[in-house]
Design an enzyme around this catalytic site. Structure first.
Site, PDB file in Angstrom:
ATOM      1  N   GLY A  40       0.971  -1.006  -0.079  1.00  0.00           N
ATOM      2  CA  GLY A  40      -0.088   0.099  -0.080  1.00  0.00           C
ATOM      3  C   GLY A  40       0.884   1.201  -0.019  1.00  0.00           C
ATOM      4  CG  ASN A  77      -5.287   4.177   8.784  1.00  0.00           C
ATOM      5  OD1 ASN A  77      -5.692   5.266   8.008  1.00  0.00           O
ATOM      6  ND2 ASN A  77      -4.122   4.140   9.306  1.00  0.00           N
ATOM      7  CB  SER A 131      -2.058  -3.199   1.307  1.00  0.00           C
ATOM      8  OG  SER A 131      -1.125  -3.944   1.925  1.00  0.00           O
ATOM      9  CG  HIS A 172      -0.015  -6.449   5.340  1.00  0.00           C
ATOM     10  ND1 HIS A 172      -0.209  -5.948   6.730  1.00  0.00           N
ATOM     11  CD2 HIS A 172       0.517  -5.182   4.641  1.00  0.00           C
ATOM     12  CE1 HIS A 172       0.117  -4.599   6.744  1.00  0.00           C
ATOM     13  NE2 HIS A 172       0.560  -4.234   5.470  1.00  0.00           N
ATOM     14  CB  THR A 223      12.807  -9.677 -10.882  1.00  0.00           C
ATOM     15  OG1 THR A 223      13.820  -9.399 -11.722  1.00  0.00           O
ATOM     16  CG2 THR A 223      12.318 -11.066 -11.155  1.00  0.00           C
ATOM     17  CB  CYS A 234       1.984   3.890  10.313  1.00  0.00           C
ATOM     18  SG  CYS A 234       0.933   3.046   9.423  1.00  0.00           S
TER      19      CYS A 234
END
Ligand SMILES: *Cc1c(COP(=O)(O)O)cnc(C)c1O
Length: 394
Positions: free
Chosen positions: A73, A153, A201, A203, A239, A327
């Site tokens: 995210g 959130n 995101s 997770h 990659t 966070c």
């Protein structure tokens, strides 16, 4: 006897679901080629990757060609904000966002301010909902991008995304939304919503950490964020991690299947928690919009009980909750979201976020509420003296 732990921090991250894990293991065992390679091993990995892309696209009503895999995210938000702003700077230098966005949006905006962009941070009301009238007022001929999150959130408030998207469209402004918390909670169709870019995101929806996606509507101008190879249709170099992307594909497919049913159950358990908690503990209040909120979010202010003490003492009795958001909880920074909602510093310092997942039962809630009651009572009994003293000294 080992005490049962109860995890009530699903907004910080979720466990990986068994089906997602199985899918990823299958990839690690069988698809180790580089998805850009031309030979069979690469083509096989690429087929798995494209299958994952289709699942992500289907989950949000997009075309597979509009889905770009990222590292999560945070990267999706950085890329959307910086990439769209820089690609459109010939048209103007003004960005509109809100005061309650995730740090990955706010910090990206701050960086753009250093490059000469102007940013308007739209205020929110006491329920944590952005002020639509302020967005209308903020729009100017130099506005090139509006980014407002779909659901917050920290306090769970839903934002009027459809209306803002429409407003942006009328003014020919690109509209991005951070849907990281909304996926798996709300039915999302990017075409119906009219958004130009949307961040995802894995997770937060029972998928692995370190992978996400950015939906970029066909035709939207965006600069490349990672420089290097020509992966992801030459827009995101590096990659591709096929097992992680497959994990995201699986997670988002599961999250959006029978969504209404699952959300209903989570809402019932969260409301039960809210009711039990307010019966057990006096002087507490819910933060965020009372009804227009994420089903799983319960942000509570415990008057006179410092949240860090509450969270640490709950940890010692096997209950996991958080102060504000994951966070910011590592630091002692007061929540920018609660401050924007007009809470004073005392209220901010006494707020704990409980977020629920499908596994949580009413029995878990009963256990948790009793433990929270004891912890809050204990902390209040000691901190009351301190608050009283402070008042006397003042
Ligand atoms: C968790 C979160 C993010 C960041 O996602 P990561 O994958 O952890 O980088 C962004 N926005 C919101 C609203 C979030 O809750």
């Amino acid at each position: 006897m080992e005490e049962k732990t109860i995890y009530l921090d699903y907004a910080a991250t979720t466990p990986i679901s068994a089906d997602v894990y199985k899918k990823m293991l299958e990839c690690y065992s069988n698809y180790n080629g580089n998805s850009s390679s031309l030979y069979k091993l690469g083509r096989e990995a690429d087929a798995v990757l494209e299958e994952a892309r289709e699942k992500v696209a289907k989950a949000i009503g997009a075309e597979p060609s509009e889905i770009y895999f990222t590292s999560g995210g945070t990267e999706s938000n950085n890329w959307a904000i910086k990439g769209i702003a820089r690609a459109n700077k010939m048209r103007g230098n003004h960005i509109i966002t809100s005061a309650i966005e995730h740090p990955s949006i706010l910090e990206s905006c701050r960086e753009l301010e250093k490059e000469g962009f102007k940013v308007t941070y739209i205020p929110v009301d006491e329920n944590g909902v952005v002020d639509y009238a302020s967005i209308i007022k903020a729009i100017s001929p130099s506005t090139i991008l509006i980014s407002i999150m779909m659901a917050n959130n920290e306090v769970g408030s839903l934002q009027p995304i459809r209306a803002i998207a429409e407003l942006a469209k009328q003014n020919k402004i690109c509209f991005h939304t951070d849907a990281v918390q909304a996926i798996g909670s709300l039915n999302i169709n990017v075409k119906e919503l009219g958004v130009d870019a949307l961040s995802i995101s894995a997770h937060k929806i029972y998928g692995p950490k370190g992978v996400g996606a950015l939906y970029i509507k066909k035709g939207v101008k965006i600069e490349k964020f990672m420089s290097g190879g020509r992966q992801e249709r030459n827009l995101r170099a590096g990659t591709v991690n096929v097992p992680l992307c497959a994990g995201l594909g699986e997670a988002i497919e599961i999250a959006t299947t029978n969504l209404d049913e699952k959300v209903k159950n989570v809402r019932i358990v969260r409301k039960y928690f809210q009711k039990k908690l307010s019966e057990a503990i006096h002087n507490i209040s819910l933060n965020g919009h009372p009804t227009q909120r994420l089903a799983n979010n319960c942000s509570i202010t415990f008057e006179g009980a410092e949240s860090e003490a509450v969270v640490m003492m709950l940890d010692s009795v096997g209950i996991y909750a958080s102060t504000g958001s994951a966070c910011e909880s590592g630091s002692s920074m007061p929540s920018h979201v609660l401050l924007a909602m007009g809470r004073d510093i005392e209220q901010v310092r006494t707020t704990v976020r409980f977020t629920f997942g499908e596994e949580i039962t009413k029995e878990d809630v009963d256990i948790a509420v009793e433990k929270i009651r004891k912890v809050v009572k204990k902390i209040r009994s000691v901190s009351a003296i301190r608050i009283y003293k402070n008042k006397v000294e003042l």
